[in-house]
Design a protein around this motif. Sequence first.
Motif, PDB file in Angstrom:
ATOM      1  N   LEU A 177      22.976  43.700  32.592  1.00 54.10           N
ATOM      2  CA  LEU A 177      23.005  42.342  33.112  1.00 54.10           C
ATOM      3  C   LEU A 177      23.671  41.387  32.137  1.00 54.10           C
ATOM      4  CD1 LEU A 177      22.020  40.536  35.496  1.00 54.10           C
ATOM      5  CD2 LEU A 177      20.014  40.017  34.079  1.00 54.10           C
ATOM      6  N   ALA A 178      23.401  41.553  30.855  1.00 57.37           N
ATOM      7  CA  ALA A 178      23.939  40.642  29.838  1.00 57.37           C
ATOM      8  C   ALA A 178      25.455  40.759  29.704  1.00 57.37           C
ATOM      9  CB  ALA A 178      23.264  40.901  28.491  1.00 57.37           C
ATOM     10  N   ALA A 179      25.989  41.949  29.968  1.00 57.50           N
ATOM     11  CA  ALA A 179      27.423  42.193  29.762  1.00 57.50           C
ATOM     12  C   ALA A 179      28.206  41.872  31.036  1.00 57.50           C
ATOM     13  CB  ALA A 179      27.648  43.640  29.342  1.00 57.50           C
ATOM     14  N   LEU A 180      28.247  40.591  31.400  1.00 57.19           N
ATOM     15  CA  LEU A 180      28.933  40.169  32.620  1.00 57.19           C
ATOM     16  C   LEU A 180      30.393  39.836  32.309  1.00 57.19           C
ATOM     17  CD1 LEU A 180      28.740  39.454  35.628  1.00 57.19           C
ATOM     18  CD2 LEU A 180      28.126  37.122  34.944  1.00 57.19           C
ATOM     19  N   ASP A 181      31.302  40.593  32.907  1.00 56.55           N
ATOM     20  CA  ASP A 181      32.738  40.375  32.708  1.00 56.55           C
ATOM     21  C   ASP A 181      33.438  40.918  33.947  1.00 56.55           C
ATOM     22  OD1 ASP A 181      35.261  39.918  31.772  1.00 56.55           O
ATOM     23  OD2 ASP A 181      35.295  41.635  30.407  1.00 56.55           O
ATOM     24  N   TYR A 182      33.649  40.039  34.943  1.00 51.46           N
ATOM     25  CA  TYR A 182      34.114  40.516  36.241  1.00 51.46           C
ATOM     26  C   TYR A 182      35.511  39.990  36.569  1.00 51.46           C
ATOM     27  CZ  TYR A 182      32.863  35.920  38.295  1.00 51.46           C
ATOM     28  OH  TYR A 182      32.785  34.584  38.596  1.00 51.46           O
ATOM     29  N   ALA A 183      36.126  40.612  37.569  1.00 49.15           N
ATOM     30  CA  ALA A 183      37.451  40.219  38.041  1.00 49.15           C
ATOM     31  C   ALA A 183      37.288  39.052  39.015  1.00 49.15           C
ATOM     32  CB  ALA A 183      38.131  41.400  38.718  1.00 49.15           C
ATOM     33  N   PHE A 184      37.603  37.848  38.555  1.00 52.95           N
ATOM     34  CA  PHE A 184      37.305  36.621  39.298  1.00 52.95           C
ATOM     35  C   PHE A 184      37.912  36.636  40.703  1.00 52.95           C
ATOM     36  CE2 PHE A 184      37.823  32.209  40.537  1.00 52.95           C
ATOM     37  CZ  PHE A 184      36.671  31.586  40.076  1.00 52.95           C
ATOM     38  N   GLU A 185      39.217  36.836  40.804  1.00 49.84           N
ATOM     39  CA  GLU A 185      39.874  36.764  42.110  1.00 49.84           C
ATOM     40  C   GLU A 185      39.466  37.923  43.017  1.00 49.84           C
ATOM     41  OE1 GLU A 185      41.531  34.350  43.395  1.00 49.84           O
ATOM     42  OE2 GLU A 185      41.496  33.116  41.579  1.00 49.84           O
ATOM     43  N   LYS A 186      39.241  39.081  42.438  1.00 54.29           N
ATOM     44  CA  LYS A 186      38.840  40.240  43.230  1.00 54.29           C
ATOM     45  C   LYS A 186      37.451  40.030  43.833  1.00 54.29           C
ATOM     46  CE  LYS A 186      38.816  45.298  42.897  1.00 54.29           C
ATOM     47  NZ  LYS A 186      39.028  46.448  41.968  1.00 54.29           N
ATOM     48  N   LEU A 187      36.515  39.542  43.021  1.00 48.52           N
ATOM     49  CA  LEU A 187      35.171  39.295  43.537  1.00 48.52           C
ATOM     50  C   LEU A 187      35.194  38.126  44.526  1.00 48.52           C
ATOM     51  CD1 LEU A 187      32.226  40.186  43.417  1.00 48.52           C
ATOM     52  CD2 LEU A 187      31.864  38.522  41.583  1.00 48.52           C
ATOM     53  N   LYS A 188      35.989  37.119  44.250  1.00 50.65           N
ATOM     54  CA  LYS A 188      36.114  35.993  45.168  1.00 50.65           C
ATOM     55  C   LYS A 188      36.584  36.457  46.542  1.00 50.65           C
ATOM     56  CE  LYS A 188      38.647  31.624  45.756  1.00 50.65           C
ATOM     57  NZ  LYS A 188      39.630  30.697  45.140  1.00 50.65           N
ATOM     58  N   GLY A 189      37.580  37.325  46.582  1.00 51.26           N
ATOM     59  CA  GLY A 189      38.079  37.834  47.847  1.00 51.26           C
ATOM     60  C   GLY A 189      37.024  38.628  48.598  1.00 51.26           C
ATOM     61  N   TYR A 190      36.289  39.469  47.881  1.00 55.08           N
ATOM     62  CA  TYR A 190      35.206  40.250  48.501  1.00 55.08           C
ATOM     63  C   TYR A 190      34.173  39.321  49.114  1.00 55.08           C
ATOM     64  CZ  TYR A 190      31.101  43.284  48.825  1.00 55.08           C
ATOM     65  OH  TYR A 190      29.987  43.957  49.269  1.00 55.08           O
ATOM     66  N   MET A 191      33.778  38.290  48.362  1.00 54.29           N
ATOM     67  CA  MET A 191      32.737  37.370  48.826  1.00 54.29           C
ATOM     68  C   MET A 191      33.221  36.521  49.998  1.00 54.29           C
ATOM     69  SD  MET A 191      31.314  36.257  45.083  1.00 54.29           S
ATOM     70  CE  MET A 191      30.178  35.020  45.724  1.00 54.29           C
ATOM     71  N   SER A 192      34.440  36.020  49.914  1.00 54.80           N
ATOM     72  CA  SER A 192      34.967  35.178  50.980  1.00 54.80           C
ATOM     73  C   SER A 192      35.031  35.926  52.307  1.00 54.80           C
ATOM     74  CB  SER A 192      36.359  34.662  50.603  1.00 54.80           C
ATOM     75  OG  SER A 192      36.308  33.836  49.460  1.00 54.80           O
ATOM     76  N   ALA A 193      35.380  37.192  52.252  1.00 54.02           N
ATOM     77  CA  ALA A 193      35.490  37.989  53.467  1.00 54.02           C
ATOM     78  C   ALA A 193      34.137  38.259  54.111  1.00 54.02           C
ATOM     79  CB  ALA A 193      36.190  39.317  53.167  1.00 54.02           C
ATOM     80  N   ARG A 194      33.051  38.083  53.353  1.00 59.14           N
ATOM     81  CA  ARG A 194      31.705  38.389  53.845  1.00 59.14           C
ATOM     82  C   ARG A 194      30.788  37.177  53.853  1.00 59.14           C
ATOM     83  NH1 ARG A 194      34.380  42.082  51.457  1.00 59.14           N
ATOM     84  NH2 ARG A 194      34.357  44.246  52.193  1.00 59.14           N
ATOM     85  N   ASP A 195      31.370  35.991  53.667  1.00 54.87           N
ATOM     86  CA  ASP A 195      30.614  34.739  53.710  1.00 54.87           C
ATOM     87  C   ASP A 195      29.450  34.756  52.712  1.00 54.87           C
ATOM     88  OD1 ASP A 195      29.997  32.152  54.575  1.00 54.87           O
ATOM     89  OD2 ASP A 195      28.615  32.882  56.118  1.00 54.87           O
ATOM     90  N   LEU A 196      29.729  35.198  51.491  1.00 57.82           N
ATOM     91  CA  LEU A 196      28.718  35.217  50.438  1.00 57.82           C
ATOM     92  C   LEU A 196      28.897  33.991  49.551  1.00 57.82           C
ATOM     93  CD1 LEU A 196      28.983  38.980  49.392  1.00 57.82           C
ATOM     94  CD2 LEU A 196      27.177  37.932  50.786  1.00 57.82           C
ATOM     95  N   THR A 197      27.789  33.348  49.208  1.00 56.15           N
ATOM     96  CA  THR A 197      27.857  32.177  48.343  1.00 56.15           C
ATOM     97  C   THR A 197      27.834  32.566  46.876  1.00 56.15           C
ATOM     98  OG1 THR A 197      26.818  30.774  50.015  1.00 56.15           O
ATOM     99  CG2 THR A 197      26.732  29.992  47.744  1.00 56.15           C
ATOM    100  N   THR A 198      26.924  33.440  46.483  1.00 52.15           N
ATOM    101  CA  THR A 198      26.943  34.005  45.131  1.00 52.15           C
ATOM    102  C   THR A 198      26.620  35.484  45.212  1.00 52.15           C
ATOM    103  OG1 THR A 198      24.590  33.815  44.480  1.00 52.15           O
ATOM    104  CG2 THR A 198      25.984  31.844  44.198  1.00 52.15           C
ATOM    105  N   VAL A 199      26.832  36.163  44.089  1.00 44.53           N
ATOM    106  CA  VAL A 199      26.276  37.499  43.894  1.00 44.53           C
ATOM    107  C   VAL A 199      25.083  37.319  42.959  1.00 44.53           C
ATOM    108  CG1 VAL A 199      26.657  39.821  43.014  1.00 44.53           C
ATOM    109  CG2 VAL A 199      28.484  38.632  44.232  1.00 44.53           C
TER     110      VAL A 199
END
Length: 279
Positions: A167-189
């Motif tokens: 959990l502490a080691a958070l380093d994600y692909a911003f645009e990739k996760l944004k696209g995944y979330m936008s396609a599924r109407d997610l507000t946060t992970v």
Amino acid sequence: MPDVLRLAAFTDTPEGGNPAGVVLDASALTDAQMQAIAADVGYSETAFITDPRAHTVRYFSPAAEVPFCGHATIATAVALAERDGPGEVTLATQAGPVAVATQADDDGNLTATLTSVAPHVEHATDLDAALGALGWIHEDLDPDLPPRVAYAGARHLILAARTRDRLAALDYAFEKLKGYMSARDLTTVDLVHRDATDPTTFHARNPFPVGGVVEDPATGAAAAAFGAYLRDLDIVTPPARVTIHQGHDMGRPSLLHVDLDPGRATGVRVTGRAVRIGA
């Protein structure tokens, strides 16, 4: 430019919690103006009371409007209590009516409790894509807390980390996760880890790329959704209080309390403090 109050929610110090902007009278503002103000303020959300008589509230991140925001609701409730005195009020949000109650302790410090709209929980889809964007693998997940999408005013993907280090080691692909979330109407992970010493204590982190924010230090809407998740999957038996620690890995420690009553359609209560920033 209207008066924008600035408060930190889910904390008792301005250096902690999640900052929120609050405009107590936005009745003269257009959508474009509210969006521009939220972008200028730069917090993950700013709440605008567009109809003060009906307590209609809308929430804007720097990038987009969201249907519901927990920490900005707590901040709004405290701001109203500062002006009008503690008590109960129902906010009219795009997700539905959200009751909030405020109370002051002997020193005048204000605490607010929101009650979410009726929640629901569903299975997550395309989990490999989400894990890939986060840089996680299936072995990083806690098998006792299965992935789900939970809703209590906004939709959140819930993923439980097997270890606190993951959990502490958070380093994600911003645009990739944004696209995944936008396609599924997610507000946060909602990334969570269950504390080894107490089954009702959790640590959380909330990536929020769809709002133009890397991470939220306190996410009341996700806490409500997570409470519904715990109840729906019989991980916690109500009546129960769940404690969530968030923001520690960002240097803005936050404390959220989630109260669960029996009945899966019952709203989830989320409680926290809020204090003025720069007061």
